[in-house]
Design an enzyme around this catalytic site. Structure first.
Site, PDB file in Angstrom:
ATOM      1  N   TYR A 142       0.924  -1.375   0.092  1.00  0.00           N
ATOM      2  CA  TYR A 142       0.186  -0.013  -0.022  1.00  0.00           C
ATOM      3  C   TYR A 142       0.924   1.096   0.146  1.00  0.00           C
ATOM      4  O   TYR A 142       0.513   2.339  -0.485  1.00  0.00           O
ATOM      5  CB  TYR A 142      -0.992  -0.165   1.210  1.00  0.00           C
ATOM      6  CG  TYR A 142      -2.202  -0.582   0.887  1.00  0.00           C
ATOM      7  CD1 TYR A 142      -2.327  -2.002   0.818  1.00  0.00           C
ATOM      8  CD2 TYR A 142      -3.246   0.258   1.247  1.00  0.00           C
ATOM      9  CE1 TYR A 142      -3.435  -2.475   0.610  1.00  0.00           C
ATOM     10  CE2 TYR A 142      -4.625  -0.528   1.137  1.00  0.00           C
ATOM     11  CZ  TYR A 142      -4.774  -1.813   0.668  1.00  0.00           C
ATOM     12  OH  TYR A 142      -6.072  -2.275   0.662  1.00  0.00           O
ATOM     13  N   LYS A 189       2.752 -15.364   2.792  1.00  0.00           N
ATOM     14  CA  LYS A 189       3.078 -16.126   1.487  1.00  0.00           C
ATOM     15  C   LYS A 189       4.497 -16.330   1.517  1.00  0.00           C
ATOM     16  O   LYS A 189       5.373 -16.118   0.646  1.00  0.00           O
ATOM     17  CB  LYS A 189       2.675 -15.454   0.289  1.00  0.00           C
ATOM     18  CG  LYS A 189       2.689 -15.967  -1.148  1.00  0.00           C
ATOM     19  CD  LYS A 189       1.574 -16.973  -1.163  1.00  0.00           C
ATOM     20  CE  LYS A 189       1.885 -17.895  -2.523  1.00  0.00           C
ATOM     21  NZ  LYS A 189       0.948 -19.007  -2.546  1.00  0.00           N
ATOM     22  N   ASP A 221      -3.048 -18.116   0.414  1.00  0.00           N
ATOM     23  CA  ASP A 221      -4.099 -18.862  -0.594  1.00  0.00           C
ATOM     24  C   ASP A 221      -5.129 -19.843   0.384  1.00  0.00           C
ATOM     25  O   ASP A 221      -6.212 -20.071   0.131  1.00  0.00           O
ATOM     26  CB  ASP A 221      -3.409 -19.155  -1.593  1.00  0.00           C
ATOM     27  CG  ASP A 221      -2.193 -20.049  -1.313  1.00  0.00           C
ATOM     28  OD1 ASP A 221      -1.607 -20.285  -0.212  1.00  0.00           O
ATOM     29  OD2 ASP A 221      -1.658 -20.967  -2.237  1.00  0.00           O
ATOM     30  N   ASP A 245      -6.475  -7.029   4.162  1.00  0.00           N
ATOM     31  CA  ASP A 245      -7.650  -6.295   3.565  1.00  0.00           C
ATOM     32  C   ASP A 245      -8.544  -7.007   2.667  1.00  0.00           C
ATOM     33  O   ASP A 245      -9.794  -7.280   2.866  1.00  0.00           O
ATOM     34  CB  ASP A 245      -6.929  -5.030   2.449  1.00  0.00           C
ATOM     35  CG  ASP A 245      -8.051  -4.528   1.617  1.00  0.00           C
ATOM     36  OD1 ASP A 245      -9.186  -3.964   2.512  1.00  0.00           O
ATOM     37  OD2 ASP A 245      -8.155  -4.351   0.440  1.00  0.00           O
ATOM     38  N   ASP A 249     -12.616  -8.753   4.016  1.00  0.00           N
ATOM     39  CA  ASP A 249     -14.155  -8.732   3.382  1.00  0.00           C
ATOM     40  C   ASP A 249     -14.483  -9.845   3.082  1.00  0.00           C
ATOM     41  O   ASP A 249     -15.475 -10.388   3.398  1.00  0.00           O
ATOM     42  CB  ASP A 249     -13.396  -8.105   1.910  1.00  0.00           C
ATOM     43  CG  ASP A 249     -13.754  -6.529   1.873  1.00  0.00           C
ATOM     44  OD1 ASP A 249     -13.630  -5.963   2.996  1.00  0.00           O
ATOM     45  OD2 ASP A 249     -14.259  -6.063   0.771  1.00  0.00           O
TER      46      ASP A 249
HETATM   47  C1  IPM Z   1     -10.357  -0.840   4.046  1.00  0.00           C
HETATM   48  C2  IPM Z   1     -10.586  -0.225   2.687  1.00  0.00           C
HETATM   49  C3  IPM Z   1      -9.432   0.666   2.267  1.00  0.00           C
HETATM   50  C4  IPM Z   1      -8.251  -0.254   2.297  1.00  0.00           C
HETATM   51  C5  IPM Z   1      -9.386   1.532   0.857  1.00  0.00           C
HETATM   52  C6  IPM Z   1     -10.743   2.386   0.952  1.00  0.00           C
HETATM   53  C7  IPM Z   1      -8.300   2.172   0.758  1.00  0.00           C
HETATM   54  O1  IPM Z   1     -10.891  -1.021   1.688  1.00  0.00           O
HETATM   55  O2  IPM Z   1     -10.320  -0.084   4.885  1.00  0.00           O
HETATM   56  O3  IPM Z   1     -10.385  -2.036   4.257  1.00  0.00           O
HETATM   57  O4  IPM Z   1      -7.951  -0.916   1.330  1.00  0.00           O
HETATM   58  O5  IPM Z   1      -7.653  -0.451   3.150  1.00  0.00           O
HETATM   59 MN    MN Z   2     -11.070  -3.257   2.314  1.00  0.00          MN
END
Ligand code: IPM
Ligand code: MN
Length: 371
Positions: A142, A189, A221, A245, A249
């Site tokens: 990042y 990884k 993975d 990240d 999700d």
């Molecule tokens: C999160 C979001 C952010 C990230 C984006 C909005 C930059 O997806 O906080 O998980 O990737 O960290």
């Molecule tokens: Mn995110």
């Protein structure tokens, strides 16, 4: 207790979900005789529109001068579809994480029995799932050097980590494991990446200081598969920025909705609290977004400033709304409540009004239905 809280609404549904959390914190302040002062500051696409910058320096100053930050969401489709945009809303959040050195992002994943049906996963696999992801937040790909060649034919993003960056988040993760089920899983990884090998080495070096914690290692993975196949095996998951990240999700599928999950970003300065969901522009301004991720982030904020009883009350209030199906459209597309109504119901519980109201037509009246 007197506390200054910076409120960064951001984009899309950010303002409307954060508004519920501010209402909830005000109700808590009233109940427990605290004084919380809220100061709003600009960030993201909203800040670009108003000032030209996704992170005006005034916003950083307000955050540094506060005891905690409540953050909404960031992102706008007009930038997502324009890869050549030089200024992007996300730079606001990334810049803030860096400026405040918010190196650890803590994302708890829990489930509610009444919501198991929402998950595409089998109930028997997700019952009692309770783990927390410690995502490193200010390093890795990042924040590495980014390059696009002059002819536009090649691009690169560097991924680098220092030992110190790995150590500080790892210590927090180990300490959390000691307070929980005493298991830590490092997701990396290391069969391919040099940075991952450094992560493993550092975690192995630290582990003896936390002899009561069992450590295991998973390649990312495999971890992505295990989170779906057998999420009960996890307690504390420690990982670098980008892997964290992605798997957070993914992990939200266990809870049933991305709208339910909160997070805390902590470092050496003011800590920041935000739902893990994005700005969900399609829902913006419609009062239909789920405020629970934000309200539970406010509960994490209360814990962080040393108010565990208040935090527990907020969590109980949220659980009560979910168990009684006072839920938003993402959870019940047919009989749903508005964002603001869920916020009010959480406050009713905090104010103990729910005894009078739970069977009251009042609640029924505020239910929306598409039938
Ligand atoms: C999160 C979001 C952010 C990230 C984006 C909005 C930059 O997806 O906080 O998980 O990737 O960290
Ligand atoms: Mn995110």
């Amino acid at each position: 207790m007197f506390k200054k809280i910076a409120v960064l609404n951001g984009d899309g549904i950010g303002p409307e979900v954060t508004r519920q959390s501010v209402k909830v914190l005000k109700a808590i302040a009233e109940q427990f005789d605290h004084e919380f002062i809220f100061t709003e500051a600009l960030i993201g696409a909203d800040a670009i529109d108003k000032t030209g910058s996704p992170l005006p320096s005034e916003t950083i100053d307000i955050c540094l001068d506060s005891d905690a930050i409540l953050f909404g969401a960031i992102g706008h489709p007009k930038y997502d579809n324009d890869p050549s945009a030089k200024v992007r809303p996300e730079q606001g959040l990334l810049g803030l994480r860096k400026a405040l050195q918010l190196y650890a992002n803590i994302r708890p994943v829990t489930t509610y029995p009444t919501l198991h049906f929402l998950s595409p996963l089998k109930t028997k696999n997700i019952e009692d799932v309770d783990f927390v992801i410690f995502r490193e937040l200010t390093g890795g790909i990042y924040f590495g050097k980014k390059e696009l060649s002059e002819d536009g034919q090649s691009a690169s993003d560097d991924c680098s980590y220092t030992k110190e960056e790995i150590e500080r988040v790892s210590h927090l993760a180990f300490k959390a494991a000691q307070q929980r089920k005493k298991k830590l899983t490092l997701v990396d990884k290391a069969n391919v990446l040099e940075t991952s090998r450094l992560w493993r080495k550092v975690v192995q070096e630290i582990a003896p200081q936390y002899a009561d914690v069992t450590v295991d290692y998973l390649f990312v993975d495999n971890a992505a598969m295990q989170i779906i196949l057998n999420p009960k095996q996890f307690d504390v998951v420690l990982t670098e920025n980008m892997f964290g990240d992605i798997i957070s999700d993914e992990a939200s599928v266990i809870s049933g909705s991305l709208g339910l999950l909160p997070s805390a970003s902590v470092g050496n300065r003011t800590a920041l609290f935000e739902p893990i969901h994005g700005s969900y522009p399609q829902a913006a301004g419609k009062d239909i977004a789920n405020p629970v991720g934000s309200i539970l982030s406010a509960a994490m904020l209360l814990d962080h400033i040393g108010l565990p009883e208040e935090a527990a009350l907020v969590r109980n209030a949220v659980t009560w709304t979910i168990e009684n199906r006072f839920v938003t459209k993402d959870i019940d597309p047919i009989n749903f409540y508005f964002t603001s109504t869920v916020g009010e119901l959480v406050i009713d519980y905090i104010n103990k009004n729910f005894f009078e109201r739970v069977n009251n037509e009042n609640i029924e009246l505020r239910k929306s239905t598409i039938i």
